[in-house]
Design a protein around this motif. Structure first.
Motif, short mmCIF file in Angstrom:
data_model
loop_
_atom_site.label_atom_id
_atom_site.label_comp_id
_atom_site.label_asym_id
_atom_site.label_seq_id
_atom_site.Cartn_x
_atom_site.Cartn_y
_atom_site.Cartn_z
N ARG A 58 0.82 -1.35 0.03
CA ARG A 58 0.03 -0.02 -0.13
C ARG A 58 0.82 1.32 0.08
O ARG A 58 0.65 2.27 -0.87
CB ARG A 58 -0.86 0.01 1.12
N LYS A 61 2.64 1.73 -3.33
CA LYS A 61 1.70 2.30 -4.37
C LYS A 61 1.37 3.74 -4.19
O LYS A 61 1.40 4.66 -5.16
CB LYS A 61 0.26 1.50 -4.26
N LEU A 62 1.24 4.17 -3.03
CA LEU A 62 1.08 5.51 -2.67
C LEU A 62 2.38 6.62 -2.96
O LEU A 62 2.38 7.64 -3.39
CB LEU A 62 0.73 5.93 -1.21
N ALA A 65 2.23 6.85 -6.54
CA ALA A 65 1.21 7.55 -7.07
C ALA A 65 1.52 8.91 -6.96
O ALA A 65 1.25 10.06 -7.80
CB ALA A 65 0.01 7.52 -6.18
N SER A 80 -6.22 6.53 -9.35
CA SER A 80 -6.88 5.66 -8.06
C SER A 80 -7.05 4.38 -8.95
O SER A 80 -6.90 3.30 -8.12
CB SER A 80 -8.20 6.32 -7.99
N TYR A 81 -7.62 4.13 -10.12
CA TYR A 81 -7.85 2.97 -10.83
C TYR A 81 -6.43 2.36 -11.18
O TYR A 81 -6.39 0.88 -11.09
CB TYR A 81 -8.68 3.00 -12.11
N TYR A 83 -3.76 2.32 -9.52
CA TYR A 83 -3.10 1.42 -8.29
C TYR A 83 -4.20 0.65 -7.47
O TYR A 83 -4.11 0.41 -6.31
CB TYR A 83 -2.55 2.69 -7.41
N TYR A 85 -7.61 1.15 -6.51
CA TYR A 85 -8.47 1.39 -5.56
C TYR A 85 -9.79 1.70 -6.20
O TYR A 85 -10.06 1.66 -7.55
CB TYR A 85 -8.08 2.98 -5.25
N SER A 90 -11.67 6.81 -2.21
CA SER A 90 -11.12 5.96 -1.29
C SER A 90 -9.28 6.09 -1.58
O SER A 90 -8.65 6.19 -0.57
CB SER A 90 -11.38 4.54 -1.50
N PHE A 91 -9.05 6.34 -2.71
CA PHE A 91 -7.70 6.71 -2.97
C PHE A 91 -7.14 7.97 -2.46
O PHE A 91 -6.18 8.18 -1.98
CB PHE A 91 -7.59 6.91 -4.71
N THR A 92 -8.04 9.11 -2.59
CA THR A 92 -7.71 10.29 -2.09
C THR A 92 -7.61 10.30 -0.50
O THR A 92 -6.76 10.94 0.20
CB THR A 92 -8.83 11.53 -2.25
N PHE A 95 -4.18 8.52 0.17
CA PHE A 95 -3.18 9.27 -0.46
C PHE A 95 -3.09 10.29 0.95
O PHE A 95 -1.82 10.64 1.19
CB PHE A 95 -3.58 10.02 -1.52
#
Length: 288
Positions: A58, A61-62, A65, A80-81, A83, A85, A90-92, A95
């Protein structure tokens, strides 16, 4: 194959899927490499590394990103897609928890992002060193300002390398390399005490005309103490510096010459256990 070897292979497999294939990792493949159940592997990973495998993936990935946001106009929804999410929301949220700022704020020029470097399983390295006298040479490349707050250079410098790989600068510098043998230099230059910032450059020996937006540096004729570091970077080079600070520099037999210390990265697979990088320390040799 011992657990260090297995874990290194799994980390290499994970990074390959995150950075190159941009696909989810396959639990069956991890089970095959580890030679045990996936559940038992998760226990071993956490015990040996002090972080869960899920948390490592996780945070990596961040981290990636963050590089994407800084180096490209990619939309948050697409990121978001990319990585894995379920939604931009949910990604924001993830992050912001990791970096402390939103994806929108991360695009700002002064935004500072967190980095979890690629993990390398620790193996004790053996170092060889020698003295080499080299004629003057010219370097060209790119610079960045690196924070010197405790621990920051060990994350921000690898982050700068990764950013250059993603935005094409890395390939451009390689194409300008006329050194023999070929390889890139990492150079820590001027330190600004007021801002606690260090100027760091990625460069190559080159005879080409300086491209627009690039910088250059002339290294004078100098003698160097050259240390070989073997293994994947950045861990191998970081461990090399750790060795120098704790052992070699304590017994430092030479006067430091008036030019920057250099890191040299060979032209090869930087993920290999046999990959060669070097630390060059400029020295003054007193004649008898």
């Amino acid at each position: 194959m011992d657990w260090n070897d297995k874990l290194q292979r799994i980390i290499d497999y994970t990074e390959d899927h995150l950075q190159r294939k941009e696909e989810p990792v396959d639990m069956d493949e991890i089970t095959r490499i580890s030679g045990c159940s996936y559940h038992f592997f998760l226990k071993v990973f956490s015990y040996m590394n002090g972080i869960s495998y899920a948390e490592y993936v996780r945070h990596r990935k961040l981290t990636l990103a963050g590089y994407d946001l800084k180096s490209s106009p990619i939309k948050v929804v697409d990121l978001s897609y990319k990585y894995g999410y379920d939604s931009p929301t949910s990604f924001t949220k993830a992050f912001q928890q990791f970096h402390g700022i939103s994806p929108k704020e991360a695009r700002g020029a002064s935004a500072r992002l967190q980095v979890l470097p690629r993990m390398q399983v620790y193996t004790r390295n053996k170092y060889s060193w020698r003295i080499e006298h080299k004629p003057s040479f010219r370097l060209i490349g790119k610079r960045a300002s690196i924070s010197c707050i405790a621990g920051s250079p060990q994350t921000e410098i690898p982050g700068f390398w990764n950013e250059c790989q993603k935005n094409g600068i890395y390939s451009q510098i390689i194409s300008l390399d006329t050194g023999k043998p070929k390889g890139l230099f990492g150079i820590s230059e001027k330190y600004d005490e007021a801002s606690d910032q260090l100027s760091y450059a990625i460069m190559a020996i080159s005879d080409y005309i300086l491209p627009e937006g690039f910088c250059e540096m002339q290294i004078p004729e100098t003698s160097w103490a050259v240390f070989d570091c073997r293994g994947p970077v950045p861990q191998a080079i970081q461990e090399g510096w750790d060795y120098l600070r704790k052992e070699w520099l304590v017994k430092y037999p030479f006067q430091h010459a008036s030019c920057p210390e250099l890191e040299w990265y060979s032209d090869g697979n930087s993920y290999s256990s046999e990959y060669l990088s070097q630390i060059w320390i400029p020295i003054i040799i007193k004649e008898d």
